[in-house]
Design a protein around this motif. Structure first.
Motif, PDB file in Angstrom:
ATOM      1  N   THR A 169       0.839  -1.197   0.000  1.00  0.00           N
ATOM      2  CA  THR A 169       0.000   0.000   0.000  1.00  0.00           C
ATOM      3  C   THR A 169       0.877   1.251   0.000  1.00  0.00           C
ATOM      4  N   PRO A 170       0.323   2.364  -0.450  1.00  0.00           N
ATOM      5  CA  PRO A 170       1.129   3.584  -0.536  1.00  0.00           C
ATOM      6  C   PRO A 170       1.559   4.124   0.822  1.00  0.00           C
ATOM      7  N   ASP A 171       0.907   3.674   1.909  1.00  0.00           N
ATOM      8  CA  ASP A 171       1.328   4.162   3.228  1.00  0.00           C
ATOM      9  C   ASP A 171       2.308   3.196   3.898  1.00  0.00           C
ATOM     10  N   GLN A 210       2.573  -0.301   3.898  1.00  0.00           N
ATOM     11  CA  GLN A 210       2.166  -1.585   4.480  1.00  0.00           C
ATOM     12  C   GLN A 210       2.266  -2.675   3.422  1.00  0.00           C
TER      13      GLN A 210
END
Lengths: 672, 272
Positions: free
Chosen positions: B161-163, B165
């Motif tokens: 994910t872009p954050d 994860q």
């Protein structure tokens, strides 16, 4: 000196009672009923003859198998209400899926007629209700489970159609067909896509056109954000106002797409699911805050289906079901039965018709997608029937409903006629899908047979087992627009000389209209003193009904050289008197192959009167009852023939020696 | 943090060992009651008992005054204000005992949760392995690799994910105590998995934040690790008729220790 054994014995009995143990097992055989919606005797006979339904064959040989007369009209809510109460529609008051309000001419649900809006205090944009009623189930008669429960029989009923909202009862009953989703609809899905959908406004779901965003600005789109609609935001709606698109409580949902892999991480309601293309998630709970600070949080459950991640993003969310863990509205009686089932099964479908037929009808799903989803429903239903069988003891009565066949016959008949394999292709025939799914209906029949096998294996040996269906099936290659026919015959007149229009949008000229159609089989007179703008004098009603009946029976499909209507029935001739005043004046018994269009059912007048049925909803049973009888199978010999639904109800009661409640019409099928 | 977890776990693994993992209800009744008694003794020792008694007495006096002089508005207001003032003093007397007790009570509660709140995964279960990277590490999610032992299969993923994860879906194919191995560049970290078998301490989360204190079942992640947390969610263990899961055990612990302390206060001569 007092006898000290008495309190000890009493305490022992109390402990046994608290532990749910009966001190003595009941000495009478139990009764297990498998209610298979839409099972057709002709198809069943063929499959038994071919050796494909060994358990049904075993019953037919050891006990009996015959056709079962259905209700008139043979619609599921009508037929199941007839079974539940042992009364004809005039007794229970359910005449069609759709009734009409004579004050407004608008279609209303036969299951939950609207109630008068209550009053609310408006405060800073909030509406705080101070009065009002909840919708109730207006079905009349006494359900068989109440009669049995009152007589001391342990009765459990799983997924019974036409019992939403559940009628008050102390018996354990889970409502089935007719139970709404959290939005109050009958299967309103959500479709997240970055590809515009043609005619989205006509589809039966919420189409969310989304964009795939690049959250980390690395040049690869990675995130989709959307929302799921839950119940109407009643604290922001004036009483009586029909919710618009923006008037529902929502819950956010985020989809994270891997930069390289066609997989998606779904984040909703604090939970996560990782899905490959073609996979369904488990149930995910969602909370909808009706009041701030968690003062009223309504819980729903949803499943996601990753249909496609690339090149176009297509994720389907099931209708948000009422959560059985914390039901926001009753789907069982007693209320706690839902949570009891949840504790034993986990989440399960509570929506009345769990198969995603709308997605297939709306062509968002293909037949592969649909089959995957039906497999989930079967899994869900299989776990529940295993539970029901585990709880079933000698002397108990359990009813279990299976939807496998009905909805699949509706949706898949177009791919191959299971009743007449030599029939010409259905107008909605799809050769490629037929190659893969042409035998699916047969597969669903065989699945029912496997379930029956489990029942026969697990119930105590002396248990009476009955398999029954509410109606059979026919192909429906042609669609009849009844209101258009009424227009062409001069009974229904539209304003300004128009040829098309809708009752709901005020297009009908009631000052010249003598009859109109609403519901799948109903024709109503625009009767003075009953309808708001009635013009037909009650004294002239009989003659007019006779004239319309006669013309309907002469309605011919010139293109196919076939009659459209087989018989027409007057309500007063076929229904008992209690609630006949609420019935349509005429009930149209379409001939095999014909059925009323969705448009006409809801009061629309289109140009054509007859046309090919190109919808995937291709099999049907909303016809003359004689062309769609149901099935009656039992492991006990059935001496006579010609039984109908109320006879099965009467049998349930007489098996336990329970007298029939007033008005119940049937006779025990095992009494010669 | 890691040392603290290791020490407390070692102590409680011994303390809870005599009764094993199967008799959860026994430990879940015994230890909150002992905690309530212990709290009483601590309270008696470190609190100003005379001050507390005086504060309680003054509160009662002013409440009585409110009732008796209810026709005298000014008098009622004055007495209410004084009752509130004494209430503040009463609460102030509780601060020191609270500070003394908060650490041991929290440790005991966390250990009970670690031992009894979860059940091992079952063969056939499917679970997400959720890895969060420290945003300051500069490590790309694409650099994270997973090695699974025999008995555990990667069912889907990773989704990165872009954050920062990385999430996998794992399928438990066999029973046993397994170790997953995660690498990010030169760094390698393990994550334990408990599948099948009897009740035991179930590893849930490894973290390098304060959260590690709440999950002593596994070693905390090193402070300089590129991984911020590694989690495989576990199901709640059924300890009925007692309430289960994290929330259930925490509420049960507080409720039982408070009730025990309240019921036994006179026997131990403690003014609460």
């Amino acid at each position: 000196m007092a006898d000290r054994r008495t309190p000890i014995a009493a305490a022992a009995l109390a402990v046994l009672a608290l532990a749910g143990c009966s001190p003595e097992p009941p000495d009478e055989p139990g009764l297990f009923v498998l209610g298979v919606d839409g099972m057709d005797p002709v198809i069943l006979q063929r499959l038994m003859d071919e050796g494909k339904m060994p358990n049904a064959s075993r019953l037919a040989v050891e006990g009996g198998f015959q056709s079962l007369g259905t209700a008139n009209p043979p619609q599921s809510p009508v037929a199941w209400s007839t079974f539940v109460t042992g009364r004809d529609p005039g007794g229970h008051g359910v005449f069609d899926f759709v009734h009409r309000d004579p004050k407004t001419y608008l279609p209303i649900s036969s299951a939950t007629p609207p109630v008068e809006p209550g009053e609310a205090i408006e405060l800073f944009g909030w509406y705080l209700p101070v009065s009002g009623e909840s919708p109730v189930n207006t079905r009349g008669g006494t359900p068989f489970w109440d009669a049995l429960h009152d007589a001391g029989v342990d009765v459990e009923v799983y997924r019974i159609p036409g019992n939403y909202p559940p009628t008050p009862s102390d018996a354990k009953v889970l409502s089935g067909m007719g139970t709404v989703d959290m939005r109050g609809g009958y299967g309103v899905y959500t479709w997240f896509t970055d590809r515009p959908v043609q005619g989205a406004q006509h589809l039966k779901g919420d189409i969310q056109l989304v964009s795939v965003q690049d959250d980390d600005l690395d040049g690869t789109p990675d995130t989709v954000r959307g929302s799921l609609k839950g119940p109407p935001d009643l604290f922001h709606l004036p009483p009586g106002q029909i919710p618009g698109d923006a008037d529902y409580l929502t819950a956010p949902v985020t989809f994270r797409i891997d930069p390289d892999r066609d997989e998606v991480l779904v984040e909703a309601g604090g939970g996560r699911a990782l899905l490959k293309e073609g996979e369904w998630s488990e149930w995910m709970p969602l909370g909808f805050d009706a009041l701030p600070a968690g003062m009223m949080n309504l819980e729903g459950i949803v499943r996601f289906y990753a249909r496609q991640v690339r090149p176009h993003f297509e994720v389907y969310a099931s209708p948000v079901n009422v959560s059985p863990a914390a039901p926001a509205q009753d789907v069982t009686t007693p209320s706690g039965f839902a949570t009891e089932l949840y504790a034993l099964l986990g989440h399960f479908y509570t929506q009345g018709m769990p198969e995603e037929t709308n997605a297939l009808k709306d062509r968002l799903f293909d037949d592969d997608d649909y089959r995957r989803q039906v497999a989930l429903v079967q899994e869900d239903s299989g776990a529940m029937i295993d539970l029901a069988l585990g709880r079933f003891q000698r002397g108990d009565m359990t009813f279990f409903y299976l939807s496998d066949i009905d909805l699949q016959c509706h949706m898949l008949w177009r791919l191959g006629d299971p009743k007449d394999p030599s029939a010409p292709p259905h107008p909605a025939f799809e050769p490629e899908a037929a190659h893969t799914h042409g035998q699916d209906i047969e597969g669903y029949y065989r699945h029912v047979d496997q379930v029956l096998g489990r029942v026969l294996d697990r119930v105590p040996e002396d248990t009476l087992v009955i398999v029954m269906s509410d109606h059979g099936f026919q192909s429906q290659p042609r669609t009849a627009h009844l209101n258009s026919w009424l227009r062409d015959q001069g009974y229904l007149v539209l304003k300004d000389g128009k040829r098309t229009g809708q009752i709901a949008t005020g297009d009908v000229d009631w000052s010249k209209t003598r009859a109109y159609g609403l519901g799948f089989n109903g024709v109503y007179l625009n009767l003075a003193g009953r309808e708001a703008q009635g013009i037909v004098d009650p004294g002239a009603a009989d003659a007019l009904l006779g004239e319309i009946s006669s013309r309907l029976q002469g309605w011919a499909d010139t293109e196919k050289a076939a009659p459209v209507v087989r018989r027409v029935f007057r309500a007063r001739d076929i229904y008992s008197a209690d609630r006949v005043a609420e019935a349509p004046d005429l009930v149209v018994g379409y001939d095999a192959g014909y059925g009323c269009s969705d448009e006409s059912t809801l009061g629309e007048v289109v140009e054509a009167t007859l046309e090919d049925n190109t919808s995937r909803w291709s099999g049907n049973h909303l016809m003359d009852p004689e062309v769609v009888p149901g099935v009656l199978l039992s492991n006990k010999k059935i001496p006579g023939t010609g039984h109908d639904l109320p006879d099965v109800t009467a049998t349930l009661l007489s098996h336990f020696g329970v007298p029939a409640p007033a008005g119940m019409e049937g006779r025990d099928i095992f009494t010669p | 943090m890691d040392l603290f977890n290791a020490l407390t776990s070692a102590v409680f693994d011994v303390l809870l060992a005599p009764f094993g993992y199967r008799l959860a209800w026994f430990d879940l009744v015994l230890w909150p009651v002992l905690a309530g008694i212990g709290a009483l003794l601590v309270y008696k020792k470190v609190s100003n008992q005379a001050g507390i008694a005086a504060a309680k007495q003054r509160i009662m006096v002013h409440i009585l005054a409110v009732v008796i002089y209810r026709d005298d508005i000014l008098g009622v207001l004055r007495s209410t204000a004084r009752a509130l003032g004494w209430n503040v003093r009463y609460l102030a007397h509780n601060v020191v005992p609270l500070l003394v007790m908060i650490v041991p009570m929290t440790v005991l509660m966390v250990q009970l949760v670690a031992h009894f709140a979860y059940r091992p995964l079952e063969k056939g279960d499917v679970r997400l392995l959720e890895v969060a990277l420290d945003p300051e590490s500069g490590v790309s999610p694409k650099a994270v690799q997973l090695q699974v032992p025999q008995g555990v299969a990667v069912d889907a993923g990773p989704v990165r994910t872009p954050d920062g994860q990385v999430v996998w879906r794992l399928k438990m194919q066999d029973e046993g105590d397994f170790t997953l191995r995660l690498t990010a560049g030169d760094e390698a970290q393990n994550k334990a998995l408990a599948v099948g078998g009897g009740p035991r301490k179930v590893p849930v989360l490894r973290s390098k934040t304060w959260e590690a204190l709440l999950y002593p079942g596994e070693a905390a992640l090193p402070r300089k690790s590129a991984f911020e947390s590694i989690r495989v969610a576990a199901d709640e263990r059924d300890v009925s008729p007692l309430p289960g899961g994290e929330g259930g055990i925490v509420l049960w612990f507080f409720g039982t220790s408070l009730v025990a302390g309240f019921l036994l206060r006179n026997r131990f001569g403690v003014t609460l």
